[in-house]
Design a protein around this motif. Structure first.
Motif, PDB file in Angstrom:
ATOM      1  N   VAL A   1       0.875  -1.185   0.000  1.00 42.21           N
ATOM      2  CA  VAL A   1       0.000   0.000   0.000  1.00 42.21           C
ATOM      3  C   VAL A   1       0.905   1.226   0.000  1.00 42.21           C
ATOM      4  N   ASP A   2       0.673   2.108  -0.957  1.00 40.01           N
ATOM      5  CA  ASP A   2       1.499   3.313  -1.063  1.00 40.01           C
ATOM      6  C   ASP A   2       0.632   4.560  -0.971  1.00 40.01           C
ATOM      7  N   VAL A   3       1.082   5.504  -0.147  1.00 35.52           N
ATOM      8  CA  VAL A   3       0.451   6.816  -0.044  1.00 35.52           C
ATOM      9  C   VAL A   3       1.555   7.834  -0.270  1.00 35.52           C
ATOM     10  N   ALA A   4       1.344   8.745  -1.216  1.00 39.10           N
ATOM     11  CA  ALA A   4       2.394   9.682  -1.616  1.00 39.10           C
ATOM     12  C   ALA A   4       2.775  10.635  -0.489  1.00 39.10           C
ATOM     13  N   ASN A   5       1.777  11.263   0.153  1.00 44.78           N
ATOM     14  CA  ASN A   5       2.061  12.226   1.216  1.00 44.78           C
ATOM     15  C   ASN A   5       0.815  12.393   2.085  1.00 44.78           C
ATOM     16  N   PHE A   6       0.911  13.290   3.068  1.00 40.77           N
ATOM     17  CA  PHE A   6      -0.213  13.464   3.990  1.00 40.77           C
ATOM     18  C   PHE A   6      -1.424  14.082   3.299  1.00 40.77           C
ATOM     19  N   THR A   7      -1.191  14.955   2.346  1.00 44.25           N
ATOM     20  CA  THR A   7      -2.305  15.547   1.601  1.00 44.25           C
ATOM     21  C   THR A   7      -3.090  14.467   0.865  1.00 44.25           C
ATOM     22  N   THR A   8      -2.380  13.523   0.278  1.00 45.15           N
ATOM     23  CA  THR A   8      -3.041  12.399  -0.381  1.00 45.15           C
ATOM     24  C   THR A   8      -3.827  11.580   0.624  1.00 45.15           C
ATOM     25  N   ALA A   9      -3.274  11.392   1.823  1.00 45.33           N
ATOM     26  CA  ALA A   9      -3.980  10.641   2.860  1.00 45.33           C
ATOM     27  C   ALA A   9      -5.264  11.350   3.284  1.00 45.33           C
ATOM     28  N   VAL A  10      -5.248  12.676   3.335  1.00 48.55           N
ATOM     29  CA  VAL A  10      -6.462  13.432   3.663  1.00 48.55           C
ATOM     30  C   VAL A  10      -7.498  13.252   2.557  1.00 48.55           C
ATOM     31  N   ILE A  11      -7.046  13.299   1.310  1.00 46.97           N
ATOM     32  CA  ILE A  11      -7.965  13.088   0.191  1.00 46.97           C
ATOM     33  C   ILE A  11      -8.533  11.670   0.231  1.00 46.97           C
TER      34      ILE A  11
END
Length: 114
Positions: free
Chosen positions: A24-34
């Motif tokens: 599982v990959d999440v680019a950054n915290f902004t992506t996690a919020v989205i």
């Protein structure tokens, strides 16, 4: 205010779980919020329709098919959000189970007394 706190908790959990799950990959915290916002919208709009359409299978499996629906929601979110990637169906299922358990614990700990 409560909704904002829930979104931030969910996005933090998404980042934490993605850190420990290599597929599982999440680019950054902004992506996690989205991802947290999109998951909330999918759970509110798409999941009830899926549950209704698959009700006979859900009853036949004594509710275990709801895990499949949760994994499909995670995979759909992975398709909709750039920077969020889940490699397989089984990874999405494990991710959704861990996220649900962690959300239950965190929301219970941050529960506001009325």
């Amino acid at each position: 205010m409560k909704l904002l706190i829930r979104i931030l908790i969910t996005s933090g959990l998404v980042m934490l779980i993605a850190h420990f799950m290599t597929s599982v990959d999440v680019a950054n915290f902004t992506t996690a919020v989205i991802v947290a916002v999109v998951l909330g919208l999918l759970n509110a709009l798409v999941k009830p329709i899926l549950v209704l359409l698959t009700l006979p299978v859900t009853i036949l499996t004594l509710g275990l098919f709801l895990f499949v629906i949760n994994a499909v929601i995670i995979l759909l979110c992975s398709r909709l959000v750039d920077g969020f990637r889940v490699n397989s169906f089984w990874t999405a299922m494990i991710f959704s189970i861990i996220l649900s358990i962690c959300q239950s614990i965190m929301f219970r700990l941050t529960k506001e007394d009325k």
